[in-house]
Design an enzyme around this catalytic site. Structure first.
Site, mmCIF file in Angstrom:
data_model
loop_
_atom_site.group_PDB
_atom_site.id
_atom_site.type_symbol
_atom_site.label_atom_id
_atom_site.label_comp_id
_atom_site.label_asym_id
_atom_site.label_seq_id
_atom_site.Cartn_x
_atom_site.Cartn_y
_atom_site.Cartn_z
ATOM 1 C CD GLU A 46 8.637 0.345 4.040
ATOM 2 O OE1 GLU A 46 8.013 1.268 4.797
ATOM 3 O OE2 GLU A 46 7.941 -0.907 3.921
ATOM 4 C CG ASP A 50 12.684 6.143 5.367
ATOM 5 O OD1 ASP A 50 11.806 6.864 5.297
ATOM 6 O OD2 ASP A 50 13.262 6.199 6.473
ATOM 7 C CG ASN A 119 5.013 0.381 2.540
ATOM 8 O OD1 ASN A 119 5.255 1.820 2.873
ATOM 9 N ND2 ASN A 119 4.159 -0.224 2.965
ATOM 10 C CD GLU A 122 9.760 5.261 2.294
ATOM 11 O OE1 GLU A 122 10.005 6.319 2.635
ATOM 12 O OE2 GLU A 122 9.110 4.239 2.741
#
EC number: 3.1.26.3
Length: 227
Positions: A46, A50, A119, A122
């Site tokens: 995650e 991002d 989450n 990503e």
């Protein structure tokens, strides 16, 4: 839980390393489960996902919105990488059906928890990046975010700012937002917000207060334009 083959078809991408896909969909609650042998979950992916998402979206905006200044590009990017948009992409992929979690997390509403969906989305981006390359990841993100990127009206990206600018230009007081209703369990609440500018008011709903405020502002702007 549905088979990963369906998810790969939705992505138009087949993983070479299936372990990466499994890691991207493994909820942190599994680490406390005595039958779970692996210590990997989606948290590290995650973190990477991002950054990859922000890079790709920034490049897409830089290339496609040549007439927008840095400030407007930043507002649009903020919309495209916010929780609500990421969760809408996750919903398109029906990602909640693929997240691997403990029974306790599932009973607590984990499949509908927006944090889990954000989450995992990503983490999935990071897994694709590690399994392929930035070019492939770029193409997949551009496809998944296409309907949001096509919106070229700043009002739709940042309706609260647009409504504030309208109020100032019309010599009105700044918009006032008020939470008037909250429904549902804590992990899947629906909020209703009322926005008021002078004698105009409109409501909006969302799974987060900020989302409800944006939807209320967007609805009021559309009403003002049509009056």
């Amino acid at each position: 839980m549905e088979s990963f083959e369906k998810l790969e078809k939705l992505l138009s991408y087949s993983f070479k390393n299936k372990e990466l896909l499994i890691e991207a969909l493994s909820h942190p609650s599994l680490r406390q489960h005595h039958e779970y042998k692996d210590d990997k979950d989606y948290e590290r992916l995650e973190f990477l996902g991002d950054a990859v998402l922000n890079l790709v979206i920034t490049e897409i905006l830089f290339r496609n919105f040549a007439n927008y200044n840095e400030g407007n590009l930043a507002k649009i990017r903020s919309y495209l990488v916010c929780k609500e948009t990421i969760c809408m992409v996750g919903a398109k992929l029906t990602l909640k059906n693929y997240i691997i979690m403990t029974h306790g997390e599932e009973v607590a509403g984990g499949r509908d928890n927006l944090n889990n969906i954000e989450n995992a989305t990503e983490a999935l981006i990071a897994a694709i990046y590690l399994d392929s390359n930035i070019e492939t990841t770029h193409d997949i993100i551009e496809k998944l975010w296409a309907e949001f990127i096509k919106v070229q009206n700043l009002t739709d990206y940042d309706p609260k700012t647009a409504l504030q600018e309208w109020a100032q230009a019309s010599d009105h007081h700044l918009p006032i937002y008020r939470l008037i209703k909250r429904e549902g369990a804590s992990h899947s609440s629906t909020f209703t917000v009322l926005v008021k500018v002078k004698d105009y008011e409109q409501t909006g709903t969302g799974h987060a207060i900020k989302e409800a405020e944006k939807n209320a502002a967007r609805s009021l702007l559309h009403r003002l334009k049509n009056d």
